[in-house]
Design an enzyme around this catalytic site. Structure first.
Site, PDB file in Angstrom:
ATOM      1  CG  HIS A 102      23.706 -13.862  -1.573  1.00  0.00           C
ATOM      2  ND1 HIS A 102      23.905 -12.514  -1.709  1.00  0.00           N
ATOM      3  CD2 HIS A 102      24.658 -14.291  -0.699  1.00  0.00           C
ATOM      4  CE1 HIS A 102      24.920 -12.134  -0.940  1.00  0.00           C
ATOM      5  NE2 HIS A 102      25.394 -13.192  -0.321  1.00  0.00           N
ATOM      6  CD  GLU A 112      35.032 -16.083  -1.850  1.00  0.00           C
ATOM      7  OE1 GLU A 112      35.782 -15.102  -1.700  1.00  0.00           O
ATOM      8  OE2 GLU A 112      34.078 -16.315  -1.088  1.00  0.00           O
TER       9      GLU A 112
END
Ligand SMILES: Cc1ncc(C[n+]2csc(CCOP(=O)(O)OP(=O)(O)O)c2C)c(N)n1
Ligand SMILES: [Mg+2]
Lengths: 339, 325
Positions: free
Chosen positions: B130, B61
């Site tokens: 999530h 990321e």
């Protein structure tokens, strides 16, 4: 990009001598600037903190001379040297250190965030490792645009233990980016010796093979060596040969930052590295190789005159206007977040 | 002419519209190219634009956002996908420290025209790692623009506006909205950032919502109608820039405000709206400024619990009734 100015005295030098004179000019200017920055810090004129490259000048010099004018430099909070090495005027750098409106960032960056985009100095980043992925981005953009530009990214030995270092090297290799990563291994993080906290002996070079890169260790205190390794890596990147990782061994003469006396370092280690000081050693080498001492003296006098002028200009410059604090959050020049 | 398409397909259509228009637009992320995205929201882009402009990345990321930042400062307009907004925490230095501050710290030398697209929020029983709605994380950082569309048309128009914007934008796609459908006109759609829309006019109470809370607010307004309460629903669409004018004008007419936020309670965006309205509309108010939020807990996975804790139509209805007491 050679910074040597052709004058009466230097006109007859060979091109190799011109290059070496350019390297000498770089190390002398950085040395003079950093010594002045230290003095101004101790006088309380440079506020906050500052991280000097005293003793480490040859790395910035070698790359500064080897890079093309439109190449990109990404460096750390220890970035005065790299910003100057790209030709950023001293007055703007000194102004920034003193928090003046005349600074390259108008006083909003400071010592740790020197940037001069017009000189290819794309920023000094003060979060360890942050700028390695960002340098990749500039290299990616150069690759997409087919511009032939190369991004060079400088960082310390301590930076090799943060995730961003590893993420960046992997992506650079996978995308074959025109980027050169340069680890300035000065043996210490802030106060901890790198060897005490690192799984391998050579913090950058021993990791290179994990990313399909050649393991390169060089003497970071030798301007000729740095120029050569820089030229090779930059040419490789420019011609589509992909990234390089270079570990340059060096040492800082002083502490990590501010007034740190660096007492955690053994005396004999400091003494040994002082004998490897890049400035007097390079001077002696150039003289031994036949360069005229008056030419070197001219370079030295000019560097000191430039530092004096930059200091005077910065001292005389006004502080930033209060309104400037609200400028340039957004591209429209302002900081408004609501209607 | 108009077409009924999903929120998911609107993402691909919005990206395609901009990739077609501007060769400097590039799109990168994990599994976005060959696989078309884990939510299949970027299907077909690789086929149309090729692997140079639509590019798969490693699971890195920081490397993804670093690439976007460095490219944005040197002439590209990158769009970077962070698969789930919870993962922004793994590259938070880029999101919160590098990208938003660099223009400012360099006094305008560096421009960062980039978009971070990310699937945000709950509703899919994915569990707390999530599912969090993190739009308030992004909103708290000076230097980031924050967008969160509620319907397919706005996905396209706001994504186009975000990509064309000269500043960094975090673009939150609410993941439970991906299968929802909406009418989308033919041709290019381009909106302006910082313009809220009044999706349902009303007289008695203003309900301000964002993303997946908009359809719930509308459903609540319909229920309130049956109870004799006329609710105005505003879709904020962007948190930064924030269209306070539309909200204030509405509250001046209705004199009551309920905000509906998916983010956890503390420091949610509704608190900012409530504080602005409290300061600037105080003398127009006839009821307590009220926030409906997810409680201050990580979102649980079980459907029974998730449905209980995300703001529901009935909680919005109750809140509106209470401010009218
Ligand atoms: C992410 C992060 N962690 C810690 C720090 C604090 N810090 C500033 S400089 C430094 C040492 C870095 O060492 P090295 O990479 O070897 O660079 P050097 O200062 O020796 O040039 C540390 C730990 C920081 N700025 N960023
Ligand atoms: Mg170090």
């Amino acid at each position: 990009m050679s910074t040597t100015q052709i004058t009466e005295a230097t006109r007859d030098l060979s091109s190799e001598e011109q290059t070496r004179l350019g390297l000498y000019r770089q190390v002398v200017r950085i040395r003079a600037f950093e010594e002045r920055a230290y003095r101004l810090f101790m006088e309380g004129l440079v506020k906050g903190t500052s991280h000097l490259s005293l003793g480490m000048e040859a790395i910035a010099a070698g790359f500064g001379e080897a890079m093309r004018a439109d190449d990109y430099t990404f460096c750390t909070y220890r970035g005065h040297a790299h910003t100057l090495a790209r030709g950023t005027p001293m007055a703007g750098v000194m102004g920034e250190l003193l928090g003046r409106a005349s600074g390259v960032c108008g006083g909003k960056g400071g010592s740790m965030h020197l940037t001069s985009v017009e000189h290819g100095a794309m920023g000094s980043y003060a979060i360890i490792g942050a700028h390695l992925p960002i340098a990749n981005g500039a290299a990616w953009s150069a690759q997409v645009r087919g511009s032939g530009q190369v991004a060079v990214c400088f960082f310390g030995d301590g930076t090799t233990n943060i995730g961003a270092f590893h993420e960046a090297l992997n992506l650079a290799k996978v995308w074959n980016l025109p980027v050169v990563f340069v680890c300035e291994n000065n043996l210490y993080m802030e106060y901890t010796a790198i060897g005490d906290v690192t799984a391998v002996e050579h913090p950058a070079a021993d990791r290179a093979s994990a990313y399909g890169l050649e393991s390169i260790i060089v003497d970071g205190n030798d301007p000729d060596v740095m120029y050569e390794v820089a030229t090779t890596a930059i040419e490789r990147a420019r011609s589509g040969g992909g990234p390089s990782l270079i570990e340059a061994k060096t040492y800082r003469h002083g502490g990590h930052s501010r007034a740190d006396p660096g007492e955690y370092r053994p005396d004999d280690e400091v003494a040994e590295w002082l004998t490897r000081d890049p400035v007097p050693n390079y001077r002696a080498r150039l003289l031994a190789d036949g360069l005229d001492e008056t030419i070197l003296e001219d370079v030295e006098a000019q560097a000191h005159a430039d530092v004096d002028a930059a200091t005077e200009a910065a001292r005389a410059a006004p502080p930033p206007q209060v309104q400037a604090a609200y400028n340039n959050v957004w591209a429209d020049g302002g900081s408004s977040w609501r209607n | 002419m108009a077409e009924l398409i999903t929120y998911r397909d609107a993402v691909a259509r919005g990206l395609a519209q901009e990739l077609r228009r501007d060769p400097t637009v590039h799109f990168i992320g994990e599994d976005v190219a060959a696989a078309g995205g884990v939510f299949k929201a970027t299907k077909g882009l690789l086929e149309e634009f090729g692997p140079e402009r639509v590019r798969d990345t490693p699971i890195s990321e920081e490397a993804i956002l670093g690439a976007a930042m460095g490219a944005a400062m040197t002439g590209l307009r990158p769009v970077a996908e962070i698969m789930f907004s919870d993962f922004l925490a793994t590259c938070w230095d880029l999101v919160a420290v590098e990208i938003p501050k660099t223009r400012y710290m360099t006094d305008g030398q560096v421009s960062l025209p980039l978009v971070i697209r990310t699937a945000n929020g709950g509703g899919l029983r994915f569990g707390a790692q999530h599912s969090q709605a993190v739009e308030n994380w992004a909103m708290s950082i000076p230097g980031l623009k924050v967008v969160a569309p509620s319907n397919p048309r706005d996905v396209i128009g706001l994504l186009a506006a975000a990509i064309r914007d000269p500043d960094p934008v975090v673009f939150f796609e609410q993941k439970s909205l991906y299968p929802t459908k909406g009418e989308v006109p033919d041709g290019e759609i381009i909106d302006e950032l910082g313009v809220a829309s009044t999706v349902r006019p009303g007289r008695d109470v203003t309900i301000v919502a964002l993303a997946s809370m908009v359809p719930r607010a509308v459903a609540a307004a319909e229920e309130l109608d049956g109870l004799g309460i006329s609710a105005e629903v505003i879709d904020l669409r962007c948190l930064v820039p924030l269209d306070t004018t539309t909200v204030i004008e509405s509250v001046k007419r209705t004199s009551r405000l309920v905000t509906v936020e998916e983010n956890p309670r503390l420091c949610g965006w509704g608190a900012e709206i409530v504080s602005i309205v409290g300061e600037e509309c105080f003398w127009h108010l006839d009821g307590p400024l009220t926030r409906v939020t997810t409680p201050h807990i990580p979102l649980p996975s079980s459907d029974a619990l998730e449905d209980e804790f995300l703001p529901s139509v009935s909680r919005i209805v109750e809140a509106a009734q209470k401010v009218l007491l």
